[in-house]
Design an enzyme around this catalytic site. Structure first.
Site, short mmCIF file in Angstrom:
data_model
loop_
_atom_site.label_atom_id
_atom_site.label_comp_id
_atom_site.label_asym_id
_atom_site.label_seq_id
_atom_site.Cartn_x
_atom_site.Cartn_y
_atom_site.Cartn_z
N SER A 49 26.29 6.74 86.67
CA SER A 49 27.18 5.57 86.72
C SER A 49 28.35 5.76 85.76
O SER A 49 29.34 5.04 85.84
CB SER A 49 26.41 4.30 86.38
OG SER A 49 25.68 4.46 85.17
N LYS A 116 16.59 12.72 85.89
CA LYS A 116 16.30 11.72 86.93
C LYS A 116 16.91 12.19 88.24
O LYS A 116 18.05 12.67 88.27
CB LYS A 116 16.86 10.35 86.54
CG LYS A 116 16.64 9.28 87.62
CD LYS A 116 16.79 7.88 87.08
CE LYS A 116 18.20 7.42 86.86
NZ LYS A 116 19.07 7.41 88.06
N GLU A 118 17.53 11.08 92.34
CA GLU A 118 17.52 10.01 93.33
C GLU A 118 16.89 10.50 94.63
O GLU A 118 17.18 11.60 95.11
CB GLU A 118 18.95 9.54 93.62
CG GLU A 118 19.58 8.80 92.45
CD GLU A 118 20.93 8.19 92.79
OE1 GLU A 118 21.31 8.17 93.99
OE2 GLU A 118 21.60 7.73 91.86
N GLU A 185 15.53 0.41 92.07
CA GLU A 185 16.81 -0.29 91.95
C GLU A 185 17.04 -1.21 93.15
O GLU A 185 16.97 -0.76 94.32
CB GLU A 185 17.96 0.74 91.84
CG GLU A 185 19.33 0.06 91.73
CD GLU A 185 20.45 0.98 91.28
OE1 GLU A 185 20.17 2.14 90.92
OE2 GLU A 185 21.61 0.52 91.28
#
Ligand code: KIV
Length: 268
Positions: A49, A116, A118, A185
């Site tokens: 982000s 991490k 996704e 999320e």
């Protein structure tokens, strides 16, 4: 030196289902890392982000491995005592094992304690290989922003029965592949609760209700630095925009009036 001992993957496992939840916030730079290193927060996330928050891009697809490594190094310098998770950026896990492992090496050598990743489809063997190589992997399901184009926007995931079942199956596969934790999320609170109870992974929610094993927020969002960003899940803990704007405007006014610097703030 921070106030707390750095977390390990064993602490994540121990917090599963416990009353002591995991708190994670994003951190992208040295200065905020020095502040967070002295805070009680459990874990820092160098999230991709940062492409949006720090660089003004429209989505996270603009982050690459070099950019993530640059920010991870700065965060590690500022927060030597924190468990730091770094995001594997857009497509970095989709170009073959060797390139993916090079990216993992770059991020771990930059100071990350874990990476991490996704999604899970087409990536389970790679995730298992990273874990077997001694690198902890945090999964990320639900709204996976790197897939924003395919998802048709930043929207809540897992709302219908089939999608919920699919997300549950994905979470189980990530647990089997060896992930130590899982970000959920923007999924309905009930689904996040079901996944948390059914899957042996420490779940960390953002827009996923209160029943996950932990919570994560973007630091700038929780500090209220962007008055125009107010998704349903966000709680602002400060008026960061007001504080910064007010301080800078006061400085400007004091410069104009000659109030700053005073005699005490000047060298004799
Ligand atoms: O990049 C990021 O900030 C994230 C969090 C929203 C979980 O992945």
């Amino acid at each position: 030196m921070g106030k707390h001992k750095q977390l390990t993957v064993h602490d994540f496992a121990a917090r599963k289902g416990s009353a002591q939840k995991i708190s994670m916030v994003t951190c992208y730079d040295y200065w905020s890392a020095t502040v967070l290193n002295r805070s009680d927060v459990d874990c820092l996330l160098v999230g991709d982000s940062l492409a949006m928050v720090m660089h003004g891009f429209e989505s996270t697809v603009h982050a690459d491995v070099d950019l993530m490594a640059l920010h991870t190094r700065a965060v590690r310098r500022g927060a030597p005592d924190k468990f730091i998770v770094a995001d594997m950026p857009f497509l970095s896990v989709r170009k073959g094992l060797e390139r993916a492992m090079d990216a993992v090496q770059t991020l771990i050598q930059a100071g990350a304690s874990a990476v991490k990743i996704e999604g899970e489809r087409g990536q389970l063997d790679l995730i298992a290989h990273i874990v077997e190589s001694g690198v902890p992997v945090m999964g990320h399901l639900g709204l996976t922003p790197q897939a924003v184009l395919g998802l048709g926007g930043h929207r809540v995931q897992g709302r219908d029965e089939a999608a919920a079942r699919e997300l549950m199956a994905s979470a189980r596969r990530l647990a089997d592949a060896g992930c130590f934790a899982l970000v959920l999320e923007c999924v309905p609170a009930k689904l996040a609760d079901c996944v948390t109870r059914a899957v042996p992974l420490t779940t960390i929610g953002i827009g996923a209700g209160a029943r996950t094993d932990g919570q994560v927020l973007v630091l700038q969002d929780l500090l209220g630095t962007n008055p125009d960003f107010q998704p349903k899940f966000l709680r602002r803990y400060a008026d960061g925009f007001g504080v910064v704007n007010g301080a800078v405007n006061q400085f400007h006014a004091d410069v104009q009036s000659g109030e700053f610097p005073s005699r005490q703030e000047s060298y004799a």
